[in-house]
Design a protein around this motif. Sequence first.
Motif, PDB file in Angstrom:
ATOM      1  N   PHE A 282      -1.306 -10.939   1.357  1.00  0.00           N
ATOM      2  CA  PHE A 282      -2.259 -10.758  -0.322  1.00  0.00           C
ATOM      3  C   PHE A 282      -2.207  -9.701  -0.504  1.00  0.00           C
ATOM      4  O   PHE A 282      -1.534  -8.867  -0.981  1.00  0.00           O
ATOM      5  N   ILE A 283      -3.441  -8.621   0.749  1.00  0.00           N
ATOM      6  CA  ILE A 283      -3.859  -7.363  -0.447  1.00  0.00           C
ATOM      7  C   ILE A 283      -2.816  -6.300   0.504  1.00  0.00           C
ATOM      8  O   ILE A 283      -2.322  -5.990  -0.922  1.00  0.00           O
ATOM      9  N   GLU A 284      -1.581  -6.301   0.822  1.00  0.00           N
ATOM     10  CA  GLU A 284      -0.691  -5.244   1.452  1.00  0.00           C
ATOM     11  C   GLU A 284       0.064  -5.807  -0.021  1.00  0.00           C
ATOM     12  O   GLU A 284       0.568  -4.378   0.102  1.00  0.00           O
ATOM     13  N   HIS A 285       0.198  -6.319   0.053  1.00  0.00           N
ATOM     14  CA  HIS A 285       1.447  -6.758  -1.319  1.00  0.00           C
ATOM     15  C   HIS A 285       0.901  -5.264  -3.272  1.00  0.00           C
ATOM     16  O   HIS A 285       1.305  -5.231  -3.579  1.00  0.00           O
ATOM     17  N   CYS A 286      -0.286  -6.570  -2.604  1.00  0.00           N
ATOM     18  CA  CYS A 286      -1.208  -6.139  -4.123  1.00  0.00           C
ATOM     19  C   CYS A 286      -2.188  -4.300  -3.959  1.00  0.00           C
ATOM     20  O   CYS A 286      -1.340  -3.838  -5.394  1.00  0.00           O
ATOM     21  N   ASN A 287      -2.306  -4.347  -3.216  1.00  0.00           N
ATOM     22  CA  ASN A 287      -2.257  -2.706  -3.339  1.00  0.00           C
ATOM     23  C   ASN A 287      -1.245  -1.537  -2.943  1.00  0.00           C
ATOM     24  O   ASN A 287      -1.111  -0.814  -3.709  1.00  0.00           O
ATOM     25  N   ASN A 288       0.161  -1.896  -1.973  1.00  0.00           N
ATOM     26  CA  ASN A 288       0.850  -0.866  -1.993  1.00  0.00           C
ATOM     27  C   ASN A 288       2.144  -1.216  -2.868  1.00  0.00           C
ATOM     28  O   ASN A 288       2.975  -0.582  -2.410  1.00  0.00           O
ATOM     29  N   ASP A 289       2.188  -1.975  -3.600  1.00  0.00           N
ATOM     30  CA  ASP A 289       3.013  -2.497  -4.274  1.00  0.00           C
ATOM     31  C   ASP A 289       3.403  -2.652  -5.325  1.00  0.00           C
ATOM     32  O   ASP A 289       3.579  -2.082  -6.465  1.00  0.00           O
ATOM     33  N   ILE A 290       2.608  -3.919  -6.217  1.00  0.00           N
ATOM     34  CA  ILE A 290       2.399  -4.346  -7.617  1.00  0.00           C
ATOM     35  C   ILE A 290       1.697  -2.793  -7.428  1.00  0.00           C
ATOM     36  O   ILE A 290       1.767  -2.428  -9.366  1.00  0.00           O
ATOM     37  N   TYR A 291       0.435  -2.697  -7.434  1.00  0.00           N
ATOM     38  CA  TYR A 291      -0.727  -1.484  -8.110  1.00  0.00           C
ATOM     39  C   TYR A 291       0.327  -0.333  -8.606  1.00  0.00           C
ATOM     40  O   TYR A 291       0.619   0.637  -9.276  1.00  0.00           O
TER      41      TYR A 291
END
Length: 348
Positions: A282-291
């Motif tokens: 969850f956090i890894e995908h949000c911070n490093n991909d989507i954001y």
Amino acid sequence: MKLSRRQVLKYGTFASAGATLFGAQSLLAPHSHAATTMTGVTYLPPSYKALTYGSNRFVEMLKEQGGDALSVEFYDSGQLLKADEQLPALRSRSIDFMFHTFSYITRSVPILGVTGLPGVVGELYRHPERLKQGSPLMELINEVLAKENLYLLTSGGGILEPEYIWSTEASPIRTLDEVRGKKVRIVSFEATKALEPYDIGATRIPSSETYMALQRGTVDAGVFNISTVIGRSLQEQLKYCYKLPMTGFSVAPFMLRDTWDSLDDDARAVLQRAADWYDENFIEHCNNDIYANEYWPQVKEAGVEIIEPSEEEVETFNAGVEAVWDHWKAEVGQDVGERAIALALGKA
């Protein structure tokens, strides 16, 4: 009187309503099978692509792998319960699990405030492993939550990128000093306390009303995570992002501790597998991909000016957060507070 499911769950939040409506028949009767049939909620709508990425997959995994062990009913977008209704509904057993933003409930669940303390969030953001499943800080948080019969299945593997100060063209905030006297939309209690010395007019308005508040000048600025900016198209009303880390949070699944403990092994295993996935992704995908690849480019394309604070401004701000820490430690207990901060900062 025939009630909809939403009405039943809302009335179930309040014990007296149940007695009035149903007499001797308890509203909680359907939850005698809570180990195999579970109701979950989130108030977040699909427009929050990043924040709902984790909850969507979590629920999908429960449905795909539940088999005969677990069945799930899940309601998003606040269609069953609004944000402020979720925690009371969980505690009253009207629902079985919820996804909630930490910063919304730190007044009711103070230990979660460690994830939003100014001067701490930057370290937690840079070191997500300190909030991973099984980490000493997560163990401490759940130890404290257990006293309130709450259980945090996972933080999502860290916290989201910190909330910064975003402002309009009419009321720019490009330095720490320009915060003074501004009308600022803030949800986090911790950020509100941190900005008190700057004589701001803090207001806690729902994210759904923030676009109009900025457009009309009801507020000059807001302390936002970038998910809120994009999820509510606030970049259309904003001109400046002053990237001083104010506070932080995660969106995570909660249950009652005794509900978790009472699950049979098969049902608990299904939930644990979903929690394990959430913790890793969850956090890894949000911070490093989507954001990084979608949200920040959209903000820049909209013409929002990104302003990095000077080292002096960061030091000035951080020098004033001790009072916020002391206030929080008084709420959670001095020993617990000091241990939690030390673990978050990597000093224990």
